[in-house]
Design an enzyme around this catalytic site. Structure first.
Site, PDB file in Angstrom:
ATOM      1  N   ARG A  57       1.357  12.405  -6.160  1.00  0.00           N
ATOM      2  CA  ARG A  57       1.643  12.470  -7.595  1.00  0.00           C
ATOM      3  C   ARG A  57       0.523  11.876  -8.448  1.00  0.00           C
ATOM      4  O   ARG A  57       0.549  12.023  -9.675  1.00  0.00           O
ATOM      5  CB  ARG A  57       2.969  11.775  -7.912  1.00  0.00           C
ATOM      6  N   HIS A 103      -3.088  13.578   1.680  1.00  0.00           N
ATOM      7  CA  HIS A 103      -4.180  12.661   1.312  1.00  0.00           C
ATOM      8  C   HIS A 103      -4.385  11.693   2.485  1.00  0.00           C
ATOM      9  O   HIS A 103      -3.739  11.837   3.537  1.00  0.00           O
ATOM     10  CB  HIS A 103      -3.841  11.943   0.006  1.00  0.00           C
ATOM     11  N   LYS A 152       4.673   2.825   2.142  1.00  0.00           N
ATOM     12  CA  LYS A 152       4.591   3.157   0.716  1.00  0.00           C
ATOM     13  C   LYS A 152       5.998   3.453   0.202  1.00  0.00           C
ATOM     14  O   LYS A 152       6.343   3.144  -0.937  1.00  0.00           O
ATOM     15  CB  LYS A 152       3.661   4.374   0.563  1.00  0.00           C
ATOM     16  N   HIS A 178      -1.265  10.242   4.314  1.00  0.00           N
ATOM     17  CA  HIS A 178      -0.682  11.131   5.329  1.00  0.00           C
ATOM     18  C   HIS A 178      -1.580  11.180   6.569  1.00  0.00           C
ATOM     19  O   HIS A 178      -1.094  11.139   7.697  1.00  0.00           O
ATOM     20  CB  HIS A 178      -0.537  12.557   4.785  1.00  0.00           C
TER      21      HIS A 178
HETATM   22  P1  AMP Z   1       5.482  12.472   1.186  1.00  0.00           P
HETATM   23  O1  AMP Z   1       4.639  13.667   1.458  1.00  0.00           O
HETATM   24  O2  AMP Z   1       5.199  11.793  -0.099  1.00  0.00           O
HETATM   25  O3  AMP Z   1       6.941  12.729   1.435  1.00  0.00           O
HETATM   26  O4  AMP Z   1       5.057  11.409   2.296  1.00  0.00           O
HETATM   27  C1  AMP Z   1       5.117  11.717   3.662  1.00  0.00           C
HETATM   28  C2  AMP Z   1       4.903  10.454   4.464  1.00  0.00           C
HETATM   29  O5  AMP Z   1       3.625   9.896   4.148  1.00  0.00           O
HETATM   30  C3  AMP Z   1       5.949   9.384   4.147  1.00  0.00           C
HETATM   31  O6  AMP Z   1       6.317   8.707   5.344  1.00  0.00           O
HETATM   32  C4  AMP Z   1       5.203   8.477   3.209  1.00  0.00           C
HETATM   33  O7  AMP Z   1       5.677   7.155   3.204  1.00  0.00           O
HETATM   34  C5  AMP Z   1       3.804   8.547   3.771  1.00  0.00           C
HETATM   35  N1  AMP Z   1       2.837   8.153   2.759  1.00  0.00           N
HETATM   36  C6  AMP Z   1       2.748   8.598   1.470  1.00  0.00           C
HETATM   37  N2  AMP Z   1       1.768   7.943   0.804  1.00  0.00           N
HETATM   38  C7  AMP Z   1       1.237   7.058   1.695  1.00  0.00           C
HETATM   39  C8  AMP Z   1       0.194   6.079   1.616  1.00  0.00           C
HETATM   40  N3  AMP Z   1      -0.494   5.882   0.494  1.00  0.00           N
HETATM   41  N4  AMP Z   1      -0.077   5.346   2.727  1.00  0.00           N
HETATM   42  C9  AMP Z   1       0.616   5.545   3.874  1.00  0.00           C
HETATM   43  N5  AMP Z   1       1.609   6.435   4.011  1.00  0.00           N
HETATM   44  C10 AMP Z   1       1.916   7.183   2.936  1.00  0.00           C
END
Ligand code: AMP
Length: 296
Positions: free
Chosen positions: A193, A40, A155, A43
């Site tokens: 999520r 999203h 986040k 990322h």
């Molecule tokens: P995930 O795919 O949830 O493991 O997240 C991958 C990376 O994207 C991690 O470093 C998260 O902290 C970052 N991330 C997830 N959601 C956000 C958001 N809303 N804003 C900025 N970074 C994010």
């Protein structure tokens, strides 16, 4: 920068692509964005930042079984690799690493990277073993990519603290870059999520950001104790009938130790206001880092 976005699934292809970039572009930096996919704008903001600051941008997409508990959502974690590749390319990723579980863990791993203390509270307490899974897979990914810089979103502020501690303790030669949280227009933090939420849950989920904003205002406006802040966060979240609080806490950042806000030493230091709230089966997290004002 490569001419097009290249997707690879094996560690040897990944290493070879990074090696040939480095050989052809001496002195240029490699930036790395680890994710679990279902990308999203949060990322994308990490990828775009990495694009601005590096010659090569590597993105990994891997839903890491090690960081999910037995009753968590590993099997039903949302996945859409084709859409992810389009978002990754648009945001400027050069190389996307999408390994299968068997590529990352060809045999059960007997080595765990575990960061004491920083990992034990908040999500570490409510998701036992979660941060060991994160630290272990991030160490493996760092060893595979060998990036100069790695980008993590605030986040997941506790995750940032764990990774910073780990890279410092283990002398991993990578610079960790903290990136701000991207939000929907009504303030809900973007998250893979969020798709699980029913329309009514989605409406009520803005209460996380609102509670954090109210707590930050209380800190800015006047002396406030830890227990007053705690009560304020909880009362505010409980205005949403579907919300079930997992934790609502105030800790020092980045040590994740308990805060005593009335102490004199608090002024000028950073605290993390951290929330985990369930809506039905969906667990959302959000947080803010606030500097305690100095008062006369
Ligand atoms: P995930 O795919 O949830 O493991 O997240 C991958 C990376 O994207 C991690 O470093 C998260 O902290 C970052 N991330 C997830 N959601 C956000 C958001 N809303 N804003 C900025 N970074 C994010």
């Amino acid at each position: 920068m490569l001419m097009t976005t290249q997707a690879v699934t094996t560690i040897s292809q990944l290493r070879e692509a990074v090696r040939s970039f480095r050989a052809a572009n001496p002195g240029q930096q490699v930036g790395f964005v680890p994710t679990m996919g279902y990308l999203h704008e949060g990322h994308a903001s990490l990828i775009e930042r990495a694009r601005r600051e590096n010659g090569l941008v590597v993105l990994s997409i891997f839903v890491n079984p090690l960081q999910f508990g037995p009753n968590e959502d590993f099997d039903k974690y949302p996945r859409d690799p084709e859409r992810d590749l389009r978002i990754a390319a648009a945001a400027g990723a050069d190389l996307v690493f999408l390994p299968e579980v068997a590529e990352m863990y060809p045999q059960p791993t007997k080595t765990t990277v575990s960061v004491r203390d920083v990992s034990s509270g908040l999500c570490g307490a409510s998701r036992p073993g979660h941060f060991d899974g994160v630290s272990t897979v991030v160490t493996k990914l760092f060893n595979m990519v060998q990036p100069d810089k790695a980008y993590f979103g605030l986040k997941d502020a506790q995750q940032v603290a764990v990774i910073e501690q780990m890279t410092a303790d283990l002398n991993i030669p990578v610079q960790i870059v903290r990136c701000p949280t991207m939000r929907e227009t009504d303030g809900l933090a973007k998250s893979s999520r969020n798709v699980y939420l029913s329309p009514e849950e989605r409406k009520q989920a803005i209460v996380l950001n609102e509670a954090l904003a109210a707590a930050e205002r209380a800190i800015q406006e006047g002396p406030v104790t830890t227990s007053q802040l705690d009560a304020l966060l909880r009362t505010r979240i409980q205005t949403a009938p579907l919300a079930e609080i997992d934790y609502a806490e105030i800790v020092w950042y980045p040590s994740i130790e308990p805060v005593e806000l009335s102490s004199r030493e608090a002024a000028g230091r950073e605290v993390l206001l951290a929330l985990a709230v369930k809506f039905g089966r969906t667990r959302l997290i959000d947080n803010r880092i606030v500097t305690i004002p100095t008062r006369q």
